[in-house]
Design a protein around this motif. Sequence first.
Motif, PDB file in Angstrom:
ATOM      1  N   ALA A   1       3.345  11.996   4.239  1.00 47.75           N
ATOM      2  CA  ALA A   1       2.526  10.857   4.674  1.00 47.75           C
ATOM      3  C   ALA A   1       1.949  10.091   3.482  1.00 47.75           C
ATOM      4  O   ALA A   1       1.577  10.680   2.458  1.00 47.75           O
ATOM      5  N   GLY A   2       1.886   8.775   3.630  1.00 50.02           N
ATOM      6  CA  GLY A   2       1.255   7.932   2.625  1.00 50.02           C
ATOM      7  C   GLY A   2       2.106   7.634   1.414  1.00 50.02           C
ATOM      8  O   GLY A   2       1.585   7.147   0.401  1.00 50.02           O
ATOM      9  N   THR A   3       3.421   7.931   1.493  1.00 46.89           N
ATOM     10  CA  THR A   3       4.300   7.681   0.353  1.00 46.89           C
ATOM     11  C   THR A   3       5.340   6.621   0.688  1.00 46.89           C
ATOM     12  O   THR A   3       5.790   6.500   1.825  1.00 46.89           O
ATOM     13  N   ARG A   4       5.707   5.841  -0.329  1.00 50.35           N
ATOM     14  CA  ARG A   4       6.803   4.877  -0.238  1.00 50.35           C
ATOM     15  C   ARG A   4       7.806   5.243  -1.330  1.00 50.35           C
ATOM     16  O   ARG A   4       7.424   5.471  -2.479  1.00 50.35           O
ATOM     17  N   TRP A   5       9.084   5.257  -0.968  1.00 54.91           N
ATOM     18  CA  TRP A   5      10.096   5.791  -1.870  1.00 54.91           C
ATOM     19  C   TRP A   5      11.084   4.715  -2.299  1.00 54.91           C
ATOM     20  O   TRP A   5      11.462   3.842  -1.515  1.00 54.91           O
ATOM     21  N   PHE A   6      11.529   4.855  -3.571  1.00 60.09           N
ATOM     22  CA  PHE A   6      12.467   3.912  -4.149  1.00 60.09           C
ATOM     23  C   PHE A   6      13.556   4.702  -4.893  1.00 60.09           C
ATOM     24  O   PHE A   6      13.240   5.478  -5.802  1.00 60.09           O
ATOM     25  N   ALA A   7      14.792   4.514  -4.487  1.00 62.20           N
ATOM     26  CA  ALA A   7      15.908   5.209  -5.125  1.00 62.20           C
ATOM     27  C   ALA A   7      16.278   4.490  -6.413  1.00 62.20           C
ATOM     28  O   ALA A   7      16.613   3.309  -6.404  1.00 62.20           O
ATOM     29  N   LEU A   8      16.224   5.213  -7.520  1.00 62.32           N
ATOM     30  CA  LEU A   8      16.547   4.658  -8.837  1.00 62.32           C
ATOM     31  C   LEU A   8      17.854   5.246  -9.357  1.00 62.32           C
ATOM     32  O   LEU A   8      18.042   5.414 -10.572  1.00 62.32           O
TER      33      LEU A   8
ATOM     34  N   LEU B   1       4.672   7.423  -9.468  1.00 61.30           N
ATOM     35  CA  LEU B   1       5.280   8.712  -9.807  1.00 61.30           C
ATOM     36  C   LEU B   1       6.794   8.569  -9.827  1.00 61.30           C
ATOM     37  O   LEU B   1       7.361   7.816  -9.025  1.00 61.30           O
ATOM     38  N   LEU B   2       7.434   9.302 -10.740  1.00 61.66           N
ATOM     39  CA  LEU B   2       8.884   9.450 -10.748  1.00 61.66           C
ATOM     40  C   LEU B   2       9.212  10.908 -10.517  1.00 61.66           C
ATOM     41  O   LEU B   2       8.682  11.783 -11.213  1.00 61.66           O
ATOM     42  N   ILE B   3      10.090  11.189  -9.559  1.00 62.47           N
ATOM     43  CA  ILE B   3      10.619  12.532  -9.345  1.00 62.47           C
ATOM     44  C   ILE B   3      12.102  12.476  -9.684  1.00 62.47           C
ATOM     45  O   ILE B   3      12.855  11.690  -9.099  1.00 62.47           O
ATOM     46  N   THR B   4      12.520  13.295 -10.616  1.00 61.66           N
ATOM     47  CA  THR B   4      13.869  13.164 -11.159  1.00 61.66           C
ATOM     48  C   THR B   4      14.432  14.501 -11.597  1.00 61.66           C
ATOM     49  O   THR B   4      13.689  15.462 -11.819  1.00 61.66           O
TER      50      THR B   4
ATOM     51  N   THR C   1       0.835  -1.200   0.000  1.00 57.26           N
ATOM     52  CA  THR C   1       0.000   0.000   0.000  1.00 57.26           C
ATOM     53  C   THR C   1       0.868   1.248   0.000  1.00 57.26           C
ATOM     54  O   THR C   1       2.066   1.194   0.247  1.00 57.26           O
ATOM     55  N   GLY C   2       0.222   2.374  -0.229  1.00 60.74           N
ATOM     56  CA  GLY C   2       0.926   3.647  -0.234  1.00 60.74           C
ATOM     57  C   GLY C   2       1.301   4.062  -1.649  1.00 60.74           C
ATOM     58  O   GLY C   2       1.415   3.239  -2.563  1.00 60.74           O
ATOM     59  N   ARG C   3       1.478   5.347  -1.812  1.00 63.72           N
ATOM     60  CA  ARG C   3       1.844   5.911  -3.109  1.00 63.72           C
ATOM     61  C   ARG C   3       3.319   5.613  -3.366  1.00 63.72           C
ATOM     62  O   ARG C   3       4.201   6.070  -2.628  1.00 63.72           O
ATOM     63  N   LYS C   4       3.616   4.876  -4.417  1.00 57.49           N
ATOM     64  CA  LYS C   4       4.978   4.434  -4.701  1.00 57.49           C
ATOM     65  C   LYS C   4       5.668   5.456  -5.613  1.00 57.49           C
ATOM     66  O   LYS C   4       5.199   5.728  -6.722  1.00 57.49           O
ATOM     67  N   ILE C   5       6.792   5.983  -5.130  1.00 56.99           N
ATOM     68  CA  ILE C   5       7.478   7.070  -5.839  1.00 56.99           C
ATOM     69  C   ILE C   5       8.950   6.726  -6.039  1.00 56.99           C
ATOM     70  O   ILE C   5       9.650   6.350  -5.090  1.00 56.99           O
ATOM     71  N   GLY C   6       9.417   6.851  -7.267  1.00 58.24           N
ATOM     72  CA  GLY C   6      10.834   6.693  -7.568  1.00 58.24           C
ATOM     73  C   GLY C   6      11.536   8.037  -7.523  1.00 58.24           C
ATOM     74  O   GLY C   6      10.914   9.075  -7.800  1.00 58.24           O
ATOM     75  N   VAL C   7      12.821   8.044  -7.197  1.00 59.33           N
ATOM     76  CA  VAL C   7      13.561   9.305  -7.110  1.00 59.33           C
ATOM     77  C   VAL C   7      14.950   9.139  -7.717  1.00 59.33           C
ATOM     78  O   VAL C   7      15.631   8.137  -7.505  1.00 59.33           O
ATOM     79  N   VAL C   8      15.343  10.149  -8.502  1.00 56.95           N
ATOM     80  CA  VAL C   8      16.679  10.235  -9.105  1.00 56.95           C
ATOM     81  C   VAL C   8      17.184  11.639  -8.844  1.00 56.95           C
ATOM     82  O   VAL C   8      16.505  12.607  -9.188  1.00 56.95           O
ATOM     83  N   TRP C   9      18.352  11.775  -8.258  1.00 56.45           N
ATOM     84  CA  TRP C   9      18.838  13.093  -7.856  1.00 56.45           C
ATOM     85  C   TRP C   9      20.180  13.471  -8.483  1.00 56.45           C
ATOM     86  O   TRP C   9      20.600  14.614  -8.371  1.00 56.45           O
ATOM     87  N   ARG C  10      20.858  12.538  -9.126  1.00 56.16           N
ATOM     88  CA  ARG C  10      22.160  12.835  -9.724  1.00 56.16           C
ATOM     89  C   ARG C  10      22.197  12.391 -11.177  1.00 56.16           C
ATOM     90  O   ARG C  10      21.577  11.402 -11.547  1.00 56.16           O
ATOM     91  N   GLY C  11      22.967  13.113 -12.004  1.00 53.53           N
ATOM     92  CA  GLY C  11      23.196  12.708 -13.382  1.00 53.53           C
ATOM     93  C   GLY C  11      24.647  12.314 -13.573  1.00 53.53           C
ATOM     94  O   GLY C  11      25.415  12.215 -12.613  1.00 53.53           O
ATOM     95  N   SER C  12      25.021  12.104 -14.819  1.00 51.43           N
ATOM     96  CA  SER C  12      26.402  11.743 -15.121  1.00 51.43           C
ATOM     97  C   SER C  12      27.310  12.957 -14.959  1.00 51.43           C
ATOM     98  O   SER C  12      27.041  14.023 -15.533  1.00 51.43           O
TER      99      SER C  12
END
Length: 456
Positions: free
Chosen positions: A340-347, A387-390, A306-317
Motif C-alpha cells: 500500500a502507498g507505493t507507485r512503481w516504475f520499471a527501469l 527508492l530503487l530496488i535492483t 502522491t505515493g512512495r515512488k519506487i524504481g525496479v530493475v530485475w534483470r542484468g545483461s
Amino acid sequence: MEIGKMAIAAAALIEAGDVEAAQVQIVDRLRERPEDPALWAEAGFFLQHIGSDEDALGCLERAWALGGRDIRIPYYQGLASRALGRPAEAESHFRQALARDDRYGDAWQHLGLALAYQGRFDEAVACLEAARVRLEDGASLGDRIWRTRFQAGQWDEAWRLCEASVPADLDERWQQMHGTGHRRWRGEPLAGQEIVLFSHGGNGDTIHYFRYLDRVLAAGPERVTLLVQPGLVSLLRASPAVVRAGAERVRVLEDAAALEDRPGYFMWFEGLAMLHRARPDDVPSQPYLMPPPERAAVWAERLGGTGRKIGVVWRGSPAMPEDHWRSVPLDQVEPLFGVAGTRWFALQPGPLPEDEAAILARAGVADLSADLADFTETAAILANLDLLITIDSAPAHLGGALGRPTWMLNRASSEWRWGWRQTESFWYPSMRLFNQEHLGDWAPAIAEVRQALVAG
C-alpha cells in the motif's frame, strides 16, 4: 556407433540448432546399450557441456552405479551441481575426483569456486592456489584469487595480489593497440602530462570507480581523457568532477580512435582503486554523479503525484557469466508491487518480452523502458524517485553514485565488492543489501524486502 562418436554427432546437431534431435539421439543410443557405464558417462559429459545439468547428473549417477570409475564422472557431477546452485553437493563431487587423483588441477579450481560460494574463503584460496600450480594456464587464476581475498575481507593482501597479476608487458600491449606512447600510471606526479582512464568492465564497473577521478585530478594532470561506454558519456560529462575541471581538461570519449599521441600515462578504472589501496575506511563514497538539472526537472514533472515512488530493475545483461543467478524472475518480484502507498516504475531497458509486460500491466507498474536512452535519463528518473530496488547491475551502482536510497538484491554467491552477508555497503552509504541465502531461491529475500517496505 562407438563411444565418442555419439558426442560428435550430437555436437553437429547442436551446432545446426537442433538441440532436441541431439538429445533424442543420446537417449536412443542409451536404450541400445543400457548397461554400458562408459556410454552413460559420455552422455553425462555432453549434456553438462550443453547446459542440461539435471539430465547430466542423472546420466553420471547411472554411470557410477553401473561401475564406471572414470575420474571425469565425479568432476562433471561437480560442474553440473554447481551450475544448478548446489555448492555443497558440488564440493563433495570434486573431493571425490581429487581422492582418485590430487593432480587434477581443474577439480582443484572448481572445488575452490564451490567453497567460495559457501563463504569458506580461506579454504577456497588454498584450492585455487593448488590449481594454479597444476594447470598450464594457472596464472590466469590470479584474478579469481585476489577477488576471493576481498570477499574474505583481506584487503591489503588482495590489492597486493591484484597488482602482482598485472601483465609485465602492459605498456607494450597498449602501444601496439593504440599507437600512442602512454605508459601505465603508478602514481607519479602528472603535471604537464595527459592520463587516459579507460573501462575494461561493464557500465557498473565504470560508475563504481569513477569516484576516483578527483584523486587523479589532484595529481595535477594537464588533461584527463576518459574512454567509457557510449551510454555513460553524457552522464559523466555532467558529473560534478568533470564540470569543475572543465571540458578542456577532462575529455569524455567513447572512441579510442580519438586518442592523441601525447606524453603521459594510462590506467584502467579498477586500477585506480588498486593504486589507492582502497579500504572500507578510505573509500571516496560521497555522491559523485548527478543528472543534468534540466533532465531532472522534466522527470520531476512527469513523475509527479502522491505515493512512495519506487524504481525496479530485475534483470542484468545475459553476457555476464552469473547473470542467471543475479537476475530475478519478474513474477517473483511481483509481490512487492501490492504494498500500500507505493507507485512503481520499471527501469529495465527494453523492449520487454510479452510475459514481463503483462505482469507489469497487471500490477499497475509504469514501464519506462522506452525512455532509457542512456544512463543520463536513468539518473534523471532516479533523482525523482524515493527508492530503487535492483539486482546487482549497473543501476545499483548508479543509484549509489547518485546518493539515492538503493536496495540491492544480492545473490547468495555474492560479488567480491559486496563482501559476504553484509547488509550495508561501504562503497555506497545510501545502499542496503538484501542477501539471498541459497542460489535460485529468491523468496526469502523478496519477503524481507516486502517487510521493509511495509515498515516504511
